[in-house]
Design an enzyme around this catalytic site. Structure first.
Site, PDB file in Angstrom:
ATOM      1  N   LYS A   1       0.755  -1.101   0.264  1.00  0.00           N
ATOM      2  CA  LYS A   1      -0.045   0.095   0.031  1.00  0.00           C
ATOM      3  C   LYS A   1       0.891   1.297   0.112  1.00  0.00           C
ATOM      4  O   LYS A   1       2.163   1.405   0.701  1.00  0.00           O
ATOM      5  CB  LYS A   1      -1.345  -0.024   1.222  1.00  0.00           C
ATOM      6  CG  LYS A   1      -1.926   1.045   1.163  1.00  0.00           C
ATOM      7  CD  LYS A   1      -3.284   0.925   2.523  1.00  0.00           C
ATOM      8  CE  LYS A   1      -3.854   1.665   2.529  1.00  0.00           C
ATOM      9  NZ  LYS A   1      -4.299   1.873   3.769  1.00  0.00           N
TER      10      LYS A   1
ATOM     11  N   SER B   1      -9.842   2.100   2.635  1.00  0.00           N
ATOM     12  CA  SER B   1      -8.895   2.796   1.445  1.00  0.00           C
ATOM     13  C   SER B   1      -8.106   1.490   1.067  1.00  0.00           C
ATOM     14  O   SER B   1      -6.984   2.204  -0.439  1.00  0.00           O
ATOM     15  CB  SER B   1      -8.381   3.456   2.900  1.00  0.00           C
ATOM     16  OG  SER B   1      -7.369   2.858   3.323  1.00  0.00           O
TER      17      SER B   1
ATOM     18  N   SER C   1      -9.917  -0.643   6.567  1.00  0.00           N
ATOM     19  CA  SER C   1      -9.302  -0.160   5.393  1.00  0.00           C
ATOM     20  C   SER C   1      -8.466  -1.289   4.745  1.00  0.00           C
ATOM     21  O   SER C   1      -8.141  -1.432   3.610  1.00  0.00           O
ATOM     22  CB  SER C   1      -8.623   0.834   5.582  1.00  0.00           C
ATOM     23  OG  SER C   1      -9.578   1.497   5.406  1.00  0.00           O
TER      24      SER C   1
END
Lengths: 96, 451
Positions: free
Chosen positions: B56, B131, B155
């Protein structure tokens, strides 16, 4: 609690942010809606609850204040800084 | 795609071959937009030659342009590795590609990224969740063996549910946050997104453990889970009845089928209720916004990332932050500033901290009689792009995930079925603090039954 333009100006100043003119009405409306939703908490009886919170039992530990310098970190950050000179970050003039 | 477990037994030449194949596929399938490199036509970011793991865009990898999906970090080069990255490298794994995310992890659809949208591999008109949407989309589409994400309010689990993969949010303090771009420090945890429960367990074992550079890291030896994974273990599972009833019909039906399957497999099912989830959302948005407003004050244009020119220093700060942050980030900074400001602090921030105690004690009560909790991850399946344009409506996507972060507990999301549009449905097991083994065992059991 209604967020108005005066309060928004105060928050912008505290947060060093500025909301564009055409976005202000929308932001005021959205923040007011979110704050109104947060006020759902008033329905809970929280008098007996502790006012501070930590996930870790016993809180976060203290440690000795030992200086540590990684020159690679310093040099990489300086090398890619928006403006730098001779090992310093350069910013707009503060004192005339 | 080969699993992480399989990849770990392969010789180096085979891993190099997988890396080459992956690079080709990532370019061929760039419309998916799972990687920042796909969205920006860049060569895939690499570090070392180990088993490739997608990372990420808020986890530091030395010499990578790590940007939290934000304009304000354009030009920033990470000067060090996050602890989790060093741990990957020590186990023969290697960071491979930056996955797209909501800006500063503030979102549930990956739509707030500066780089543009990531599609759901099951339907390109739908969001992948967020996210960590890029990480989940990469794993679900076969463009990654496994990935790392971060979970502040859901997330990892929510995008895993939307994309049909497994996502584990570890107990707060189990995985070092050193090198994770901070959003809400009392809620953030790094965790794995994988193809199956076994891989989640393996990757969790690799990244977990005490680390002094994160002052909230649990100072205890990590007890491995993957070698003890037991899909035959019978447990007492508490179903959150009011969550089940509130969920959309396809989610509820899939949950009921899974509950029946768990019961048939010999688990004991009990039913419990949690307080209305609107209180979780209210508590979360006060605490997360407050912490974000403090954490994001570091972005001032002086030392790294983007700088806008200004007439003087204050002007430079304001212009940099106003141009560098997106709408949702600014909204949360302003909200956080409000709840911490003089005159409102007691009525909002202190109240939310008290509510957090209440939420935690409710979980503790249920987990004193049950081994694990079983709940939906999302109210519905993946929605279409632009469908949640109102911020509050987007916040309500997190109703089933957020309380777990507030209580600091571990939870694992896994696929349990599909709706009529063939979109994946996920469910989560929630465990007591440091009870990763219990939720991994429960998830392995359900995964095996549903296969």
């Amino acid at each position: 609690m209604k967020i108005d333009n005066d309060l928004l100006c105060k928050l912008e100043n505290l947060a060093a942010l500025q909301i564009a003119k055409d976005k202000r009405a929308g932001v005021i409306e959205q923040l007011s809606e979110i704050v109104a939703f947060v006020e759902n908490l008033n329905e809970l009886d929280l008098d007996l609850q502790e006012p501070t919170f930590t996930i870790l039992a016993g809180g976060t530990p203290l440690r000795k204040d030992i200086p540590s310098t990684d020159l690679h970190v310093r040099d990489t950050i300086l090398e890619h800084a928006p403006k730098r000179d001779n090992g310093y970050f350069v910013v707009p003039k503060i004192i005339e | 795609m080969i699993t992480l477990q399989e990849a770990l037994s392969l010789p180096k030449e085979d891993i190099l071959h997988i890396r080459r194949e992956l690079k080709k596929k990532i370019v061929e399938q760039k419309e998916l937009g799972a990687y920042v490199e796909q969205l920006r036509d860049l060569p895939i970011s690499e570090y070392g030659e180990g088993i490739p793991i997608a990372i990420k865009d808020n986890i530091q990898v030395q010499n990578w342009n790590v940007t939290c999906g934000s304009k304000i970090l354009q030009g920033y080069i990470a000067p060090y590795n996050a602890t989790v990255i060093d741990k990957l490298l020590a186990s023969g794994l290697a960071p491979f590609g930056r996955t797209n995310m909501d800006e500063f992890a503030m979102g549930s659809s990956t739509e707030t990224s500066i780089y543009g949208k990531t599609c759901n591999p099951h339907n390109f008109k739908r969001v992948p969740g967020g996210s960590s949407g890029g990480s989940a989309a990469a794993v679900a589409s076969g463009l990654a063996i496994a990935a790392l994400g971060s979970d502040t309010g859901g997330s990892i689990r929510q995008p895993a549910a939307f994309c049909g993969c497994v996502g584990l949010k570890p107990t707060y303090g189990k995985v070092s946050r050193y090198g994770l771009g901070a959003y809400s420090s009392s809620l953030d945890q790094i965790g794995p997104i994988t193809q199956n429960v076994q891989d989640a367990s393996i990757l969790y074992d690799i990244i977990a453990g005490y680390e002094p550079k994160d002052s909230t890291s649990l100072n205890a030896l990590h007890v491995s889970t993957a070698d003890k994974l037991d899909n035959q273990k019978k447990q007492t599972i508490a179903v959150i009845e009011n969550y089940l009833q509130e969920a959309s019909e396809p989610v509820r039906i899939a949950m009921e089928n899974a509950i029946k399957a768990l019961k048939d497999a010999g688990h004991t099912i009990i039913y419990k209720n949690l307080t209305n989830s609107k209180y979780d959302i209210a508590t979360y948005y006060v605490i997360a916004a407050a912490e974000a407003s403090a954490n994001l004050s570091r972005y001032d244009g002086v030392r790294y990332g983007f700088r806008a020119e200004g007439a003087n220093l204050k002007d430079m700060f304001v212009k940099t932050r106003s141009e560098g942050f997106g709408e949702e980030v600014k909204r949360r900074i302003l909200l956080g500033t409000f709840v911490l400001s003089s005159g409102y602090y007691d009525a909002y921030y202190i109240k939310a901290q008290k509510a957090r105690h209440l939420i935690k004690s409710q979980f503790e009560e249920i987990l004193s009689i049950a081994d694990v909790i079983f709940a939906p991850v999302t109210p519905s399946t993946a929605f279409e792009f632009g469908a949640k344009s109102d911020p509050l409506e987007m916040y309500l996507q997190d109703i089933y995930t957020i309380s777990v972060n507030l209580a600091g507990l571990p939870a694992i999301s896994l696929p349990i079925g599909k709706d009529i549009n063939k979109l994946p449905i996920g469910a989560q097991f929630i465990g007591p603090a440091y009870g990763e083994q219990a939720i991994l065992d429960a998830a392995a059991s359900l995964e095996k039954i549903l296969k």
